[in-house]
Design an enzyme around this catalytic site. Structure first.
Site, PDB file in Angstrom:
ATOM      1  N   GLY A  32       0.835  -1.207   0.000  1.00 14.39           N
ATOM      2  CA  GLY A  32       0.000   0.000   0.000  1.00 14.39           C
ATOM      3  C   GLY A  32       0.869   1.256   0.000  1.00 14.39           C
ATOM      4  N   HIS A  33       1.876   1.281   0.895  1.00 14.50           N
ATOM      5  CA  HIS A  33       2.782   2.443   0.912  1.00 14.50           C
ATOM      6  C   HIS A  33       3.492   2.595  -0.435  1.00 14.50           C
ATOM      7  CE1 HIS A  33       2.912   1.477   5.375  1.00 14.50           C
ATOM      8  NE2 HIS A  33       2.613   2.758   5.378  1.00 14.50           N
ATOM      9  N   LYS A 146      -7.335   4.909   2.861  1.00 15.76           N
ATOM     10  CA  LYS A 146      -7.582   3.988   3.976  1.00 15.76           C
ATOM     11  C   LYS A 146      -7.788   4.788   5.269  1.00 15.76           C
ATOM     12  CE  LYS A 146      -6.328   0.516   6.952  1.00 15.76           C
ATOM     13  NZ  LYS A 146      -5.525   1.259   7.864  1.00 15.76           N
TER      14      LYS A 146
END
Ligand code: PAF
Length: 279
Positions: A32-33, A146
């Site tokens: 995700g990062h 998120k």
């Protein structure tokens, strides 16, 4: 990739850069990062990442000490993404004296949802993000959806302080079974990990009910909370809100087709997970 801990050195390194794209993180980087780094690359150059586990945003009984720190592995991942500078200050570098000046988000945005269950969290987040922006002076900065409320609060902060930084939103990165990627997923036992997709499934059910015309939102939220509780979760909230300001929609808002989002936070064992879904 240059790894820099001092603010002065960072400023020297980035002096004259007008298109810096910045991704602030607390490390323990996952896919995700890395997707945020890739998005940053599309919006600017050079890409600067930061890793700093920010004590100001952790409550007294939260996981500051045990928050996963995986610095060497993180460096390798960032190098592969072509990140130009990793800013990794120590606490002394970033807070050489007690950080008495703080950014206090407005109560109607900062004290609801996450802010209700984590008092002071958004004060700590906003303060460190403003300080990181002051160090990096980015033209754009990327934040994941998120952390939906965090994204909104940072965006509003940037607007109200007329910061020269555009805030870019990145879609949530999910595992194949739907679980939103998060550094805290690493706390889950194998059994808990197998149960974890229920949070996203519950949000999907809520979204489907609302899309199909259900207007008793309190009932939809209650049903979702019960579903989680019956599966041994301890939900803090399931809340259907307006995307524009995270306030509850009125009947008129629903009739007008107001854009909505459902947000949730719930504990599975001792791990607190958050997720959301735009409806
Ligand atoms: O989302 C995070 O990882 C943190 O809240 C942030 C934005 C890096 C500030 O510490």
């Amino acid at each position: 990739m240059k790894i820099i801990s001092s603010i002065d050195e960072l400023r020297d390194q980035l002096s004259g850069q007008l298109r810096t794209a910045f991704v602030p993180t607390m490390g323990n980087l996952h896919e995700g990062h890395l997707s945020l780094m890739r998005l940053a690359r599309r919006h600017g150059d050079p890409v600067v990442a930061s890793i700093f586990v920010n004590r100001l945003q952790f409550g007294p009984n939260e996981d500051f000490d045990k928050y996963p720190r995986t610095f060497q592995a993180d460096i390798e991942k960032l190098e592969k993404e072509g990140v130009y500078v990793l800013f990794a200050p120590t606490e002394k570098d970033l807070y050489p004296e007690p950080q008495e000046y703080r950014v206090q988000p407005p109560n109607d945005l900062g004290d609801i949802l996450e802010g209700e269950f984590r008092p002071g969290f958004f004060n700590g987040v906003s303060t460190v993000v403003l300080k990181l922006f002051s160090c990096v002076q980015p033209r754009v900065a990327v934040f994941g959806k998120k952390d939906y409320q965090q994204l909104m609060i940072i965006r509003k902060m940037a607007k109200q302080f007329a910061l020269p930084t555009e805030i870019i939103a990145a879609e949530t990165w999910r595992a194949e079974d739907g679980l939103a990627l998060s550094s805290r997923n690493g706390y889950l036992s194998p059994t808990e990990r197998s149960k974890a997709p229920l949070l996203y499934q519950t949000l999907q059910q809520v979204a489907a009910q609302v899309r199909s015309g259900q207007t008793d939102l309190a009932a939809v939220e209650q049903e979702a909370l019960a579903q989680l509780a019956n599966a041994d979760w301890k939900p803090d909230y399931v809340a259907i809100r307006k995307r524009a300001n995270l306030q509850a929609p009125s009947a008129q808002d629903l009739a007008n087709g107001e854009a909505l989002v459902v947000l949730s936070a719930a504990k599975l064992g001792s791990t607190r997970l958050i997720d959301n879904l735009e409806i």
